[in-house]
Design a protein around this motif. Structure first.
Motif, PDB file in Angstrom:
ATOM      1  N   ARG A  31      39.380  51.476  36.816  1.00 22.37           N
ATOM      2  CA  ARG A  31      38.720  52.765  37.025  1.00 22.37           C
ATOM      3  C   ARG A  31      39.350  53.914  36.220  1.00 22.37           C
ATOM      4  O   ARG A  31      38.918  55.054  36.309  1.00 22.37           O
ATOM      5  CB  ARG A  31      38.740  53.122  38.537  1.00 22.37           C
ATOM      6  N   ALA A  64      42.724  46.061  37.163  1.00 20.71           N
ATOM      7  CA  ALA A  64      43.499  45.151  36.322  1.00 20.71           C
ATOM      8  C   ALA A  64      44.719  45.914  35.791  1.00 20.71           C
ATOM      9  O   ALA A  64      44.593  47.010  35.257  1.00 20.71           O
ATOM     10  CB  ALA A  64      42.651  44.640  35.174  1.00 20.71           C
ATOM     11  N   GLN A 106      46.093  42.815  40.571  1.00 20.89           N
ATOM     12  CA  GLN A 106      45.527  41.955  39.522  1.00 20.89           C
ATOM     13  C   GLN A 106      46.247  42.203  38.195  1.00 20.89           C
ATOM     14  O   GLN A 106      46.375  43.350  37.754  1.00 20.89           O
ATOM     15  CB  GLN A 106      44.026  42.227  39.343  1.00 20.89           C
ATOM     16  N   HIS A 184      44.396  37.506  36.204  1.00 19.24           N
ATOM     17  CA  HIS A 184      43.033  37.770  35.712  1.00 19.24           C
ATOM     18  C   HIS A 184      42.724  36.743  34.619  1.00 19.24           C
ATOM     19  O   HIS A 184      43.022  36.939  33.455  1.00 19.24           O
ATOM     20  CB  HIS A 184      42.986  39.196  35.158  1.00 19.24           C
ATOM     21  N   LYS A 236      41.541  34.700  39.138  1.00 18.93           N
ATOM     22  CA  LYS A 236      40.096  34.938  39.042  1.00 18.93           C
ATOM     23  C   LYS A 236      39.547  34.285  37.775  1.00 18.93           C
ATOM     24  O   LYS A 236      40.121  34.432  36.695  1.00 18.93           O
ATOM     25  CB  LYS A 236      39.813  36.445  39.014  1.00 18.93           C
ATOM     26  N   TYR A 282      33.710  35.074  39.672  1.00 15.76           N
ATOM     27  CA  TYR A 282      32.517  35.839  39.335  1.00 15.76           C
ATOM     28  C   TYR A 282      31.355  34.891  39.527  1.00 15.76           C
ATOM     29  O   TYR A 282      31.326  33.818  38.892  1.00 15.76           O
ATOM     30  CB  TYR A 282      32.533  36.162  37.849  1.00 15.76           C
ATOM     31  N   LEU A 286      25.872  36.740  37.715  1.00 16.84           N
ATOM     32  CA  LEU A 286      26.172  37.985  37.007  1.00 16.84           C
ATOM     33  C   LEU A 286      26.087  37.716  35.517  1.00 16.84           C
ATOM     34  O   LEU A 286      27.030  37.272  34.891  1.00 16.84           O
ATOM     35  CB  LEU A 286      27.569  38.475  37.394  1.00 16.84           C
ATOM     36  N   PHE A 295      25.260  45.460  35.726  1.00 13.98           N
ATOM     37  CA  PHE A 295      25.204  44.003  35.645  1.00 13.98           C
ATOM     38  C   PHE A 295      23.776  43.544  35.883  1.00 13.98           C
ATOM     39  O   PHE A 295      23.100  44.032  36.784  1.00 13.98           O
ATOM     40  CB  PHE A 295      26.084  43.368  36.726  1.00 13.98           C
ATOM     41  N   GLY A 318      29.647  39.120  43.123  1.00 12.22           N
ATOM     42  CA  GLY A 318      28.566  39.186  42.149  1.00 12.22           C
ATOM     43  C   GLY A 318      27.219  39.520  42.755  1.00 12.22           C
ATOM     44  O   GLY A 318      26.464  38.628  43.128  1.00 12.22           O
ATOM     45  N   HIS A 322      22.942  43.310  46.249  1.00  8.82           N
ATOM     46  CA  HIS A 322      21.734  43.625  45.481  1.00  8.82           C
ATOM     47  C   HIS A 322      20.610  42.647  45.800  1.00  8.82           C
ATOM     48  O   HIS A 322      19.486  42.831  45.362  1.00  8.82           O
ATOM     49  CB  HIS A 322      22.033  43.558  43.970  1.00  8.82           C
ATOM     50  N   ALA A 342      33.849  39.396  47.815  1.00  8.02           N
ATOM     51  CA  ALA A 342      34.399  40.638  47.245  1.00  8.02           C
ATOM     52  C   ALA A 342      33.242  41.521  46.775  1.00  8.02           C
ATOM     53  O   ALA A 342      32.263  41.028  46.221  1.00  8.02           O
ATOM     54  CB  ALA A 342      35.321  40.312  46.084  1.00  8.02           C
ATOM     55  N   PHE A 343      33.386  42.809  47.058  1.00 11.56           N
ATOM     56  CA  PHE A 343      32.349  43.767  46.695  1.00 11.56           C
ATOM     57  C   PHE A 343      32.926  44.767  45.706  1.00 11.56           C
ATOM     58  O   PHE A 343      34.010  45.317  45.948  1.00 11.56           O
ATOM     59  CB  PHE A 343      31.839  44.490  47.944  1.00 11.56           C
ATOM     60  N   GLY A 344      32.212  44.990  44.628  1.00  2.23           N
ATOM     61  CA  GLY A 344      32.671  45.924  43.611  1.00  2.23           C
ATOM     62  C   GLY A 344      31.927  47.236  43.688  1.00  2.23           C
ATOM     63  O   GLY A 344      32.358  48.204  44.323  1.00  2.23           O
ATOM     64  N   PHE A 371      32.217  55.560  36.924  1.00  2.00           N
ATOM     65  CA  PHE A 371      33.065  54.363  37.075  1.00  2.00           C
ATOM     66  C   PHE A 371      34.379  54.524  36.307  1.00  2.00           C
ATOM     67  O   PHE A 371      35.438  54.180  36.793  1.00  2.00           O
ATOM     68  CB  PHE A 371      32.345  53.115  36.544  1.00  2.00           C
TER      69      PHE A 371
END
Ligand SMILES: Cc1cc2nc3c(=O)[nH]c(=O)nc-3n(C[C@H](O)[C@H](O)[C@H](O)COP(=O)(O)O)c2cc1C
Length: 389
Positions: A31, A64, A106, A184, A236, A282, A286, A295, A318, A322, A342-344, A371
């Protein structure tokens, strides 16, 4: 209460030595809010993570974190390579712990996908598994414009990379106080570049076969297991990811062949008593980015093969929020007793995401334009549901 409140999403789960209170994780998201000169975490990040840790009890995964200057890639980021940098992350981790949640740091190195102008400005080399194998024409053009060459990592560079992962992992656990470190191995950064035949043209023991292309990833896994213990290490993967020049399903070697080997090597280590805390994935759906920069979702591929090889805790991310009626979310989290979701994107705009999902409260849309914009705006300015009422 919502339809999600009765799912496994709100059951506790043991990860490594820790019991999480739910299976809702904050996905790792770069971020760019850290100090851009020293790459140190700050109060802006402390508030962001602290807010997301409240009334939660789950796992929050960090941006990261670069393991070395050679792998920063971007003009802004975080590092824990020195004692000072690791100490700067501690208040963020403490804020998460004080609220009863857990923190994973990460760790990454970006390799050939570094922004050439950034590397040039800091007097750094542009390195990757092989010389001149740029992710795409734009990446090649950017390197040319900065008068940078993409150099093949030497065996010394590789040794240094492993040492840098170890130093950062130890610092993150011992100084910053993180519960886990996450390697990562995704998004076509250095470790995934080594695993991808289109980026890795090496003829030494790090290239030329599935086993050799997996070597660096697994050496980093083994080094971190040795340094901090398997129960504190996650990883990941993104076999299908084409972002950053990944071959995905179109590679000369199909991604399932390459990654099935990696998952089975992790499972083999697990059976020998070194089970990693978790493997994060992932989702295959995605599919890269849409024209508006978000995405895109595809349902073309199944990812079930990965969970049939790796038998430990799976973190999956992923587009779960949505998909209408949360169909995939409910199906995947209830499919077994070892899945964390996991939610991004929706966690960026809903600091109280676990509570909203549990109670069925509406979600605030996310703002993509914020972002990656440094500062508080769009980072610490989204209210919780009760604050917004
Ligand atoms: C702004 C942003 C930054 C991201 N940075 C990272 C990152 O540093 N490391 C990583 O593994 N994934 C990163 N991701 C991917 C997320 O961890 C997550 O896998 C992805 O957003 C899918 O989850 P979602 O559909 O809930 O957003 C990032 C995603 C976004 C939106």
């Amino acid at each position: 209460m919502s339809q999600l409140s009765k799912t496994n999403l709100f059951k506790p789960i043991k990860v490594g030595l820790i019991e999480l209170k739910n299976r809702v994780a904050l996905a790792p998201m770069t971020r760019f809010r850290a100090d851009s000169v020293n790459f140190t975490a700050n109060d802006t990040m402390k508030k962001h993570f602290g807010d997301r840790a409240k009334n939660n009890g789950g796992l929050l995964i960090s941006d990261a974190i670069s393991v070395s200057w050679s792998g920063i890639g971007y003009p802004n980021g975080i590092m824990v390579q020195t004692k000072e940098q690791a100490e700067a992350l501690k208040p963020t981790v403490d804020a998460v712990h004080e609220a009863g949640s857990f923190f994973s740091a990460q760790l990454f190195h970006v390799g050939r996908n570094a922004v050439p102008a950034t590397m040039k400005a800091r007097g750094l080399r542009l390195i990757g598994p092989s010389a001149d194998t740029f992710a795409d024409a734009d990446a090649e053009k950017a390197a040319k414009e900065s008068d940078m060459k993409l150099e093949e990592m030497t065996l010394d560079d590789i040794e240094q990379l492993k040492k840098d992962f170890v130093t950062s992992a130890k610092n993150a656990i011992e100084i910053s106080g993180a519960d886990f470190v996450e390697i990562h191995g995704a998004s076509n950064y250095t470790l995934a570049q080594f695993a991808d035949i289109s980026a890795n043209k090496r003829t030494d023991e790090y290239g030329g076969s599935i086993e050799n292309r997996s070597r660096l990833m697994l050496e980093v896994v083994d080094a971190l297991v040795e340094a901090v213990g398997a129960e504190k290490v996650g990883i990941k993967f993104s076999p299908y990811m084409t972002f950053g020049g990944g071959s995905g399903v179109d590679g000369e070697i199909h991604c399932i062949a390459q990654y099935a080997y990696l998952y089975s090597e992790l499972e083999r280590r697990a059976k020998e008593g070194k089970r990693l805390a978790y493997v994060s994935n992932y989702e295959a759906r995605l599919a890269g980015f849409t024209k508006d920069g978000d995405f895109g979702l595809s349902t073309e591929y199944s990812f079930e093969w990965a969970s049939q090889i790796w038998k430990g805790v799976l973190v999956r991310a992923g587009g779960y929020l949505h998909i209408p009626e949360y169909k995939s979310l409910i199906a995947d989290v209830n499919a077994d007793d070892r899945t964390i979701i996991a939610f991004g994107r929706y966690f960026t705009s809903n600091p109280d995401l676990p509570s909203r999902l549990r109670n069925g409260y509406p979600l605030t849309p996310y703002d993509r334009s914020k972002f990656y914009s440094p500062g508080e705006e769009g980072y610490n300015t989204f209210p919780t549901y009760s604050e917004s009422k």
